[in-house]
Design a protein around this motif. Structure first.
Motif, mmCIF file in Angstrom:
data_model
loop_
_atom_site.group_PDB
_atom_site.id
_atom_site.type_symbol
_atom_site.label_atom_id
_atom_site.label_comp_id
_atom_site.label_asym_id
_atom_site.label_seq_id
_atom_site.Cartn_x
_atom_site.Cartn_y
_atom_site.Cartn_z
ATOM 1 N N LEU A 248 -13.431 0.343 8.699
ATOM 2 C CA LEU A 248 -11.977 0.424 8.895
ATOM 3 C C LEU A 248 -11.485 1.873 8.887
ATOM 4 C CD1 LEU A 248 -10.973 -2.564 6.576
ATOM 5 C CD2 LEU A 248 -10.802 -2.498 9.072
ATOM 6 N N ALA A 249 -12.195 2.730 8.183
ATOM 7 C CA ALA A 249 -11.857 4.148 8.197
ATOM 8 C C ALA A 249 -12.254 4.759 9.546
ATOM 9 C CB ALA A 249 -12.575 4.879 7.063
ATOM 10 N N LYS A 250 -13.406 4.354 10.032
ATOM 11 C CA LYS A 250 -13.919 4.878 11.294
ATOM 12 C C LYS A 250 -13.053 4.477 12.485
ATOM 13 C CE LYS A 250 -18.200 5.299 13.964
ATOM 14 N NZ LYS A 250 -19.648 4.904 14.045
ATOM 15 N N ASP A 251 -12.547 3.227 12.473
ATOM 16 C CA ASP A 251 -11.736 2.786 13.617
ATOM 17 C C ASP A 251 -10.253 3.152 13.479
ATOM 18 O OD1 ASP A 251 -10.453 0.869 11.993
ATOM 19 O OD2 ASP A 251 -11.688 -0.785 12.700
ATOM 20 N N GLY A 252 -9.901 3.844 12.372
ATOM 21 C CA GLY A 252 -8.536 4.333 12.202
ATOM 22 C C GLY A 252 -7.581 3.384 11.511
ATOM 23 N N THR A 253 -8.059 2.188 11.152
ATOM 24 C CA THR A 253 -7.185 1.185 10.520
ATOM 25 C C THR A 253 -6.625 1.673 9.190
ATOM 26 O OG1 THR A 253 -8.354 -0.655 11.572
ATOM 27 C CG2 THR A 253 -7.053 -1.162 9.606
ATOM 28 N N MET A 254 -7.470 2.238 8.346
ATOM 29 C CA MET A 254 -7.022 2.678 7.021
ATOM 30 C C MET A 254 -5.988 3.789 7.115
ATOM 31 S SD MET A 254 -10.544 2.418 4.737
ATOM 32 C CE MET A 254 -9.836 3.284 3.345
ATOM 33 N N ALA A 255 -6.217 4.731 8.022
ATOM 34 C CA ALA A 255 -5.264 5.830 8.196
ATOM 35 C C ALA A 255 -3.908 5.301 8.670
ATOM 36 C CB ALA A 255 -5.817 6.841 9.198
ATOM 37 N N LYS A 256 -3.923 4.346 9.597
ATOM 38 C CA LYS A 256 -2.681 3.772 10.114
ATOM 39 C C LYS A 256 -1.904 3.047 9.011
ATOM 40 C CE LYS A 256 -4.235 3.104 14.890
ATOM 41 N NZ LYS A 256 -4.617 2.104 15.937
ATOM 42 N N LEU A 257 -2.624 2.322 8.154
ATOM 43 C CA LEU A 257 -1.969 1.610 7.048
ATOM 44 C C LEU A 257 -1.362 2.600 6.052
ATOM 45 C CD1 LEU A 257 -4.483 -1.306 6.314
ATOM 46 C CD2 LEU A 257 -2.271 -1.450 7.478
ATOM 47 N N SER A 258 -2.077 3.676 5.784
ATOM 48 C CA SER A 258 -1.559 4.698 4.865
ATOM 49 C C SER A 258 -0.303 5.351 5.431
ATOM 50 C CB SER A 258 -2.629 5.757 4.594
ATOM 51 O OG SER A 258 -2.167 6.702 3.661
ATOM 52 N N GLU A 259 -0.328 5.669 6.707
ATOM 53 C CA GLU A 259 0.846 6.269 7.360
ATOM 54 C C GLU A 259 2.022 5.296 7.314
ATOM 55 O OE1 GLU A 259 1.407 9.195 8.510
ATOM 56 O OE2 GLU A 259 -0.554 10.142 8.786
ATOM 57 N N LYS A 260 1.742 4.016 7.478
ATOM 58 C CA LYS A 260 2.788 2.991 7.476
ATOM 59 C C LYS A 260 3.487 2.905 6.128
ATOM 60 C CE LYS A 260 3.421 -2.035 7.923
ATOM 61 N NZ LYS A 260 2.742 -3.339 8.238
ATOM 62 N N TYR A 261 2.703 2.923 5.051
ATOM 63 C CA TYR A 261 3.276 2.703 3.722
ATOM 64 C C TYR A 261 3.569 3.972 2.919
ATOM 65 C CZ TYR A 261 2.406 -2.265 4.346
ATOM 66 O OH TYR A 261 2.426 -3.562 4.824
ATOM 67 N N PHE A 262 2.868 5.085 3.228
ATOM 68 C CA PHE A 262 3.045 6.309 2.453
ATOM 69 C C PHE A 262 3.568 7.493 3.273
ATOM 70 C CE2 PHE A 262 -0.572 4.053 0.354
ATOM 71 C CZ PHE A 262 0.072 3.754 -0.840
ATOM 72 N N ASP A 263 3.719 7.291 4.570
ATOM 73 C CA ASP A 263 4.161 8.361 5.473
ATOM 74 C C ASP A 263 3.164 9.508 5.543
ATOM 75 O OD1 ASP A 263 6.524 7.140 6.344
ATOM 76 O OD2 ASP A 263 7.639 7.880 4.613
ATOM 77 N N SER A 264 1.945 9.292 5.130
ATOM 78 C CA SER A 264 0.887 10.302 5.224
ATOM 79 C C SER A 264 -0.458 9.618 5.050
ATOM 80 C CB SER A 264 1.051 11.381 4.150
ATOM 81 O OG SER A 264 0.987 10.826 2.858
ATOM 82 N N ASP A 265 -1.532 10.282 5.478
ATOM 83 C CA ASP A 265 -2.859 9.720 5.351
ATOM 84 C C ASP A 265 -3.481 10.153 4.022
ATOM 85 O OD1 ASP A 265 -5.356 8.637 5.616
ATOM 86 O OD2 ASP A 265 -5.991 9.916 7.285
ATOM 87 N N LEU A 266 -3.561 9.214 3.096
ATOM 88 C CA LEU A 266 -4.126 9.498 1.777
ATOM 89 C C LEU A 266 -5.514 8.898 1.614
ATOM 90 C CD1 LEU A 266 -0.956 8.682 -0.383
ATOM 91 C CD2 LEU A 266 -1.692 10.913 0.465
ATOM 92 N N THR A 267 -6.113 8.494 2.738
ATOM 93 C CA THR A 267 -7.402 7.787 2.668
ATOM 94 C C THR A 267 -8.603 8.716 2.753
ATOM 95 O OG1 THR A 267 -7.504 7.412 5.070
ATOM 96 C CG2 THR A 267 -6.349 5.765 3.744
ATOM 97 N N LYS A 268 -8.379 9.994 2.986
ATOM 98 C CA LYS A 268 -9.488 10.948 3.081
ATOM 99 C C LYS A 268 -9.580 11.789 1.813
ATOM 100 C CE LYS A 268 -9.336 11.321 8.137
ATOM 101 N NZ LYS A 268 -8.341 10.245 8.313
ATOM 102 N N LYS A 269 -10.803 11.962 1.318
ATOM 103 C CA LYS A 269 -11.010 12.738 0.101
ATOM 104 C C LYS A 269 -10.641 14.201 0.327
ATOM 105 C CE LYS A 269 -14.476 13.535 -3.487
ATOM 106 N NZ LYS A 269 -15.865 13.269 -3.922
#
Length: 270
Positions: A248-269
């Protein structure tokens, strides 16, 4: 060979062939057995997820009463990758760990930080969110750094990693069921501070631009991460969840969900 003997011989060969056919299908039944990661599921064919349901934007009820949030959407996507249905068990934070221990659900998705104490008793899948810790106080508070926390009243879910950090910092912990209640106590002056994640504060501030609270980043926990927490017997499931999240990280799903709920991508270390 007389007629009787010949008939008996044919019957014996037929019986042996039939027996061989029955035996031959056994391996195919075994091949279709339940995968290792599904053997300990609370409910067959279903990933049962434990969460608060009152912790926006991780999991909460929208105006229509529907359960939604970053961790709700993420766990749905993970369950789909695992070819499982998904169900939710909503409970207060301090009961989440106990519920996992008594097998009320398979995994907790609730901004759970992996600590040495938890890792000794529970299994964790890979982290899916990275953030910082903040001290939330009223504007004008004399709490400027972690050194100022000693002796202050801190509103926390006592068993959370933030609650443990507040206790180690020398605060007098006032136990609350969740983030909303902690904010209420600080607003009312019944607590001096609450420690929580920077992303939760950001969402609260956006929803309450008139707030008289403020937040300062602190190193009492350093950078924190959230990961799915499971019973020790579910290590196979933890590995499958980690694999699903990686996809899900590779296909961009996690980043999209983070942007949706947090207004930023918090899924990357960091």
């Amino acid at each position: 060979m007389n007629k009787y003997t010949k008939t008996a011989a044919v019957a014996a060969v037929t019986l042996m062939a039939a027996s061989s056919s029955v035996y031959a299908v056994v391996p195919s039944v075994s091949a279709k057995s339940v995968p290792a990661y599904q053997k300990n599921l609370h409910k067959k064919g279903t990933l049962t997820v434990g969460l608060e349901g009152t912790y926006s934007p991780y999991s909460y009820r929208d105006k229509s009463g529907k359960l939604t949030g970053f961790e709700v959407d993420l766990s749905k996507a993970v369950a789909k990758k695992l070819h499982l249905k998904v169900e939710y068990s909503q409970t207060k934070f301090d009961s989440l760990v106990a519920g996992l221990g008594s097998n009320k659900y398979d995994v907790v998705y609730n901004n759970m930080g992996k600590t040495k104490e938890r890792a000794a008793k529970y299994a964790f899948a890979a982290p899916y969110l990275y953030t910082k810790t903040v001290m939330i106080t009223k504007k004008g508070s004399d709490i400027k750094s972690a050194a100022d926390l000693k002796g202050k009243k801190s509103a926390q879910s006592a068993s959370s990693n933030f609650g443990q950090a507040a206790k180690k910092a020398g605060t007098n912990v006032v136990s609350v069921p969740g983030f909303a209640e902690a904010i209420d106590l600080v607003n009312s002056g019944k607590a001096d501070v609450t420690l929580n994640s920077q992303d939760s504060w950001g969402v609260y501030k956006k929803a309450h631009p008139e707030t008289k609270l403020t937040a300062k980043v602190t190193n009492v926990l350093g950078d924190t991460s959230a990961a799915p927490m499971l019973n020790k017997k579910n290590k196979a499931l933890a590995k499958k969840i980690s694999k699903a999240q990686k996809q899900l990280a590779k296909d961009g799903t996690m980043a999209k969900l983070s942007e949706k709920y947090f207004d930023s991508d918090l899924t990357k270390k960091p």
